[in-house]
Scaffold this active site. Sequence first.
Site, mmCIF file in Angstrom:
data_model
loop_
_atom_site.group_PDB
_atom_site.id
_atom_site.type_symbol
_atom_site.label_atom_id
_atom_site.label_comp_id
_atom_site.label_asym_id
_atom_site.label_seq_id
_atom_site.Cartn_x
_atom_site.Cartn_y
_atom_site.Cartn_z
ATOM 1 N N HIS A 57 0.389 -94.489 -9.089
ATOM 2 C CA HIS A 57 -0.209 -93.513 -10.001
ATOM 3 C C HIS A 57 -0.061 -92.196 -9.499
ATOM 4 O O HIS A 57 -0.465 -91.822 -8.493
ATOM 5 C CB HIS A 57 -1.668 -94.251 -10.224
ATOM 6 C CG HIS A 57 -2.206 -95.285 -10.956
ATOM 7 N ND1 HIS A 57 -3.285 -95.638 -11.538
ATOM 8 C CD2 HIS A 57 -1.105 -96.367 -11.111
ATOM 9 C CE1 HIS A 57 -3.239 -96.722 -12.092
ATOM 10 N NE2 HIS A 57 -2.266 -97.373 -11.942
ATOM 11 N N TYR A 186 -11.815 -91.075 -15.383
ATOM 12 C CA TYR A 186 -13.208 -90.619 -15.050
ATOM 13 C C TYR A 186 -13.792 -89.754 -16.046
ATOM 14 O O TYR A 186 -13.347 -88.692 -16.338
ATOM 15 C CB TYR A 186 -13.045 -89.766 -13.735
ATOM 16 C CG TYR A 186 -12.447 -90.639 -12.540
ATOM 17 C CD1 TYR A 186 -13.384 -90.865 -11.601
ATOM 18 C CD2 TYR A 186 -11.091 -90.986 -12.233
ATOM 19 C CE1 TYR A 186 -13.107 -91.429 -10.299
ATOM 20 C CE2 TYR A 186 -10.978 -91.570 -11.322
ATOM 21 C CZ TYR A 186 -11.758 -91.885 -10.112
ATOM 22 O OH TYR A 186 -11.480 -92.508 -9.039
ATOM 23 N N PRO A 278 -18.011 -94.358 -4.038
ATOM 24 C CA PRO A 278 -16.760 -94.918 -4.479
ATOM 25 C C PRO A 278 -16.085 -93.968 -5.294
ATOM 26 O O PRO A 278 -14.852 -94.069 -5.588
ATOM 27 C CB PRO A 278 -17.009 -96.279 -5.122
ATOM 28 C CG PRO A 278 -18.304 -96.190 -5.739
ATOM 29 C CD PRO A 278 -19.292 -95.467 -4.911
ATOM 30 N N LYS A 282 -12.397 -93.285 -1.314
ATOM 31 C CA LYS A 282 -12.165 -93.264 0.080
ATOM 32 C C LYS A 282 -12.469 -94.240 1.148
ATOM 33 O O LYS A 282 -11.934 -94.159 2.361
ATOM 34 C CB LYS A 282 -12.754 -91.874 0.458
ATOM 35 C CG LYS A 282 -12.480 -90.776 -0.069
ATOM 36 C CD LYS A 282 -10.859 -90.137 0.430
ATOM 37 C CE LYS A 282 -10.486 -89.087 -0.520
ATOM 38 N NZ LYS A 282 -9.248 -89.426 -0.689
ATOM 39 N N TYR A 370 -7.877 -86.378 -3.445
ATOM 40 C CA TYR A 370 -7.897 -87.677 -3.834
ATOM 41 C C TYR A 370 -6.476 -88.379 -3.172
ATOM 42 O O TYR A 370 -6.811 -89.455 -2.922
ATOM 43 C CB TYR A 370 -7.634 -87.624 -5.453
ATOM 44 C CG TYR A 370 -8.013 -88.847 -6.052
ATOM 45 C CD1 TYR A 370 -9.282 -89.101 -6.483
ATOM 46 C CD2 TYR A 370 -6.994 -89.687 -6.390
ATOM 47 C CE1 TYR A 370 -9.604 -90.433 -7.331
ATOM 48 C CE2 TYR A 370 -7.148 -90.979 -6.897
ATOM 49 C CZ TYR A 370 -8.527 -91.250 -7.434
ATOM 50 O OH TYR A 370 -8.822 -92.414 -7.917
#
Length: 423
Positions: A57, A186, A278, A282, A370
């Site tokens: 991704h 998100y 979450p 991580k 991220y």
Amino acid sequence: MLAHLLRTVGIDAIVIDNRTREQIAHTHRAGILEHGSVALLTESGARTRVLTEGHRHDGIDVRVDGESHRIDFRATVGESVWLYPQNEVFADLAATADADGTEVHYGVADTVPGGFETDRPAVAFTDAHGVRRRIACDWLVGADGSRSACRRAVGEGALTRYFHEYPFAWFGILVQAPPSAPELIYARSQRGFALISQRSADVQRMYFQCDPGEDPAAWSDDRIWAELTARIAGPDGLALQTGPIFEKTVLPFRSTVTHPMRHGRLLLAGDAAHTVPPTGAKGLNLAFADVAVLFAALRAELVDGRRAGLDAYSATALERVWRAQSFSSWLTSMLHRSESASPFEEMRALGELRGVLASPYGRQYLAEAYTGWPRARARRPAGPARPVGAPVADPSPQQRPPHHQHSPSEGGSDDTAVSGAAV
């Protein structure tokens, strides 16, 4: 992972787990791997299936009130993450352990670790066949989850536990359906947060923000789909791929950090030492980061005879842990709505999120955090470093750990001595 790395340099390790191999292999867990975690798997020879079976991704979609903003990881920081479920990571490592000849005990019970302040810590347990065993070792690694028996066995006051509980939870579902989008979504809306995640080509994971006391059984499939659809709705007409929901759970949000991550000859790693919400993906990645530092420190101690790495293990690992806590909390606060927040606080958080998305520097920080920071290394005396997984010279007889030997003792027990680490 740690046991595999240790075996690459001739250090004996025994692994015990209170779950069966089948239970672990069939438990669906989060599946976003940072580039450093992928490198740890592939460079060490643990397996490269992540590169062929996983999905790279190159970004995420941050959706605010129905408007999508793509964070392009490759263009921003030159890195990617990989969608590869944790049970697949386990399958790779379990196969590696089989090939390496690593001794693994699944389905153990009545685990009693101790002797952390001695030169020979030990762990006693009943194996899957009902035989009571005891392993004595040089170092005991407590990588046994958020309810860690190893951490609880440390005397009162020796460790400091930092704890924060968030005022919301995630309602999570597993659904038989194709992916709704090529990358994770998100979403923040007036109804709260939603995450449209993935697991495989035909199983997807989705979440929406809820009250921690929510009862999953009170939600019908139709009600769940209506809520998720409302939270991602926008003028672009984005629609979810639906299907049979076969799991419903409510996941509370907590952050914990244990200081220090070492007590005597006990070394804590992963969820036994820290947990994160979450939102920032991580959890497993922090555990692998711990392992990278711990492996280098144990190798320096047991092969090279240098103690500096183990003495610095906790401080080195905690630098990254608190960095990840900060990122996860920051991302969580911007994306979620809080019932206790004032209208000003809600609008401030929304303004912060929009500011991050509008700034190339804000997007860069989000992408960097991220996808994962560079791998931390334990502080050690100066000297050439060997890449993880590279060939090494065979240790001298004085350095090479002896193979562990089993000697059944009275009462149906089995004692094992390990010059190395018990994980």
